[in-house]
Design a protein around this motif. Structure first.
Motif, short mmCIF file in Angstrom:
data_model
loop_
_atom_site.label_atom_id
_atom_site.label_comp_id
_atom_site.label_asym_id
_atom_site.label_seq_id
_atom_site.Cartn_x
_atom_site.Cartn_y
_atom_site.Cartn_z
N PHE A 175 0.83 -1.20 0.00
CA PHE A 175 0.00 0.00 0.00
C PHE A 175 0.87 1.26 0.00
O PHE A 175 0.62 2.21 -0.74
N GLU A 176 1.92 1.29 0.84
CA GLU A 176 2.81 2.45 0.91
C GLU A 176 3.58 2.65 -0.39
O GLU A 176 3.79 3.78 -0.83
N GLU A 177 4.01 1.55 -1.02
CA GLU A 177 4.70 1.65 -2.31
C GLU A 177 3.79 2.24 -3.38
O GLU A 177 4.21 3.10 -4.16
N LEU A 178 2.54 1.80 -3.44
CA LEU A 178 1.59 2.34 -4.41
C LEU A 178 1.33 3.83 -4.16
O LEU A 178 1.27 4.62 -5.10
N LYS A 179 1.17 4.19 -2.90
CA LYS A 179 0.94 5.58 -2.55
C LYS A 179 2.12 6.46 -2.98
O LYS A 179 1.94 7.54 -3.55
N SER A 180 3.34 5.98 -2.77
CA SER A 180 4.54 6.72 -3.15
C SER A 180 4.63 6.85 -4.68
O SER A 180 4.95 7.93 -5.19
N LEU A 181 4.32 5.79 -5.40
CA LEU A 181 4.35 5.85 -6.86
C LEU A 181 3.31 6.84 -7.39
O LEU A 181 3.60 7.62 -8.32
N ARG A 182 2.12 6.82 -6.83
CA ARG A 182 1.08 7.77 -7.25
C ARG A 182 1.51 9.21 -6.99
O ARG A 182 1.27 10.09 -7.81
N ARG A 183 2.15 9.44 -5.85
CA ARG A 183 2.62 10.78 -5.52
C ARG A 183 3.69 11.23 -6.52
O ARG A 183 3.66 12.36 -7.01
#
Length: 155
Positions: free
Chosen positions: A135-143
């Motif tokens: 979840f944190e990796e996806l959030k970082s990529l989206r950012r």
């Protein structure tokens, strides 16, 4: 190394069930119709930090973030009353959860309705996996994508 298929086939009934329930990889949490925890496996202890003695007989509020509880209980009561969940068909759900030390984690889970001999819903089993890192990796990529898009010159 080859294993004897007969030994695997011999693992049936209660021994197979016990092996599956005592897995330490995924959390298996069973709750009754009122939302009290009646089963908590080693995977649940690993993911959430509470051992079975601390968790069994407690409300599911133990792992539900406070601001999500009202919504959760509204849905839970509806499912227990109707015996049906829109999430009971093998859908993988993602929600925030709480650990013993107060950390908020992300879990992905499926549910299985538990019914008595008359087909009445008497509880629910949830099989959960900690997906916080994903979840944190996806959030970082989206950012990062949003930052790149906002920095790109207009065409």
């Amino acid at each position: 190394m080859m294993h004897d298929a007969g030994n695997i086939r011999a693992l049936t009934g209660s021994s197979l069930l016990e092996a599956l329930l005592q897995t330490s990889s995924d959390a298996i949490v069973v709750s009754d119709a009122e939302g009290r925890i009646v089963f908590w496996n080693p995977g649940a202890a690993r993911i959430f930090g509470f051992d079975a003695v601390e968790a069994v007989d407690q409300s599911l509020d133990l792992i539900i973030p406070e601001k999500l509880r009202a919504r959760h209980w509204q849905g839970y009561r509806h499912v227990m009353a109707t015996g049906h969940s829109r999430y009971g068909e093998g859908d993988l759900l993602s929600v925030p959860a709480l650990t013993k030390d107060g950390r908020r984690i992300s879990v992905e889970f499926t549910i299985v309705m538990l019914r008595d001999e008359h087909g009445t819903a008497v509880g629910m089993a949830s099989i959960m996996r900690d997906s916080t890192k994903h979840f944190e990796e996806l959030k970082s990529l989206r950012r990062k994508i949003a930052e790149l898009e906002s920095a790109a010159p207009a065409a």
